[in-house]
Scaffold this active site. Structure first.
Site, short mmCIF file in Angstrom:
data_model
loop_
_atom_site.label_atom_id
_atom_site.label_comp_id
_atom_site.label_asym_id
_atom_site.label_seq_id
_atom_site.Cartn_x
_atom_site.Cartn_y
_atom_site.Cartn_z
N HIS A 4 0.80 -1.22 0.00
CA HIS A 4 0.00 0.00 0.00
C HIS A 4 0.83 1.27 0.00
CE1 HIS A 4 0.74 -0.84 4.31
NE2 HIS A 4 0.74 0.48 4.43
N HIS A 56 4.67 7.99 13.90
CA HIS A 56 3.79 6.83 14.10
C HIS A 56 4.61 5.58 14.41
CE1 HIS A 56 4.90 5.99 9.95
NE2 HIS A 56 4.08 4.97 9.82
#
Length: 314
Positions: free
Chosen positions: A115, A179
């Site tokens: 992705h 993150h």
């Protein structure tokens, strides 16, 4: 001969764990505006810098950088699957130019991407095969990792190659800001997972891939409920990073070590090296002007989510 840059966070969690509708609409607007600007630029070639998440690159051979002569997207988390439109001879020439510039880069004629590559091509160009694209992998999760300096030098070398072409070149950087989703680490996993990280995870059975994706979705749901379940997002660092890119001060990041970056903003924040490489590539065309900056911490996507556009000012 011209270049246009778009950096954009990616997330596998869109559609699985989404923020409030107003936030989702805000992000959709940012992406739609970027897509429109890119359409107006009408690129003849895309150079896409992106990471992997143990879907195409494993510890059987883990390069710091790899340039694809051909590439296939696996379609994880509902993203598009299929071949990218890679111009083989141009990709080969790019790899040669990078090596001649003194930057070691691997090449692949069977690159498998996830992705991180597919999502920006879908969102910004409308599909995997809408424009010729040279995919450039930057290792952002599998220690030992390349440094900010090496990512910058890689980008500069690719930018000089792109500048030599008589083409409109779109430079894309795909990666989250602060993150740390639940990505496995070789030193901390059992023998079965270690085997997956060493290469057997390249072609996972559908049930196992689905279970893996469900673990990430569950982790995001828990993170929304309790931000202490994962490394916290760091909006302050994210904004400082965006300032650094927007002002063209890329070399200042050279002194930030990998360990310090992980401690500041999370172990998957190394994906920002794709942004550094893309901006460095643009800098090879001369000084640039940044615009259309966006940032929002989105815990539902376990990410500081951002976007940045830039064009050469000469």
């Amino acid at each position: 001969m011209s270049a246009y840059l778009q950096c954009l966070s990616h997330t596998p969690l869109v559609g699985h764990v989404d923020p409030l509708p107003a936030v989702l609409a805000e992000v959709d607007g940012v992406v739609a505006d970027a897509r429109q600007r890119i359409a107006q630029f009408d690129p003849e070639l895309v150079i896409l810098f992106a990471p992997d998440h143990y879907n195409g690159f494993f510890y059987d051979v883990m390069p710091s950088f790899c340039l694809g002569m051909a590439a296939e997207a696996i379609g994880d988390f509902g993203t598009a699957a299929g071949p990218l439109s890679v111009p083989r001879e141009l990709a080969e020439a790019c790899a040669t130019a990078v090596l001649d510039a003194g930057v070691d880069i691997a090449v692949s004629y069977r690159m498998q991407v996830d992705h991180g590559f597919a999502q920006p091509l879908e969102l910004l160009l409308g599909g995997l095969d809408r424009c010729p694209v040279i995919p450039v992998f930057i290792n952002a999760v599998a220690a030992p990792l390349p440094s900010f300096k090496r990512a910058r030098l890689l980008g500069e070398a690719i930018g000089r190659f792109a500048k030599s072409l008589n083409k409109r070149v779109l430079l894309l950087g795909s990666g989250g800001l602060s993150h740390q989703p639940p990505v496995p680490e070789l030193a901390k996993v059992d023998a079965r997972m270690a085997d997956r990280l060493m290469g057997s995870g390249r072609d996972l059975p559908a049930a196992e891939r689905d279970a893996r994706q469900q673990r990430v979705i569950l982790a995001a749901q828990r993170f929304v409920e309790d931000p202490h379940t994962l490394h916290p997002l760091n909006p302050e660092w994210d904004q400082q990073f965006l300032d650094t890119l927007a002002q063209g001060r890329l070399a200042e990041l050279d002194e930030l070590s990998n360990d310090n970056l992980s401690a500041l903003a999370g172990k998957s924040t190394h994906e920002v090296k794709t942004w550094v490489a893309a901006c460095a590539a643009l800098s090879a065309f001369g000084p640039y002007q940044a615009s259309d900056r966006y940032y929002r911490p989105i815990p539902e996507w376990i990410a500081g989510y951002g976007a940045l556009t830039a064009q050469s000012s000469v």
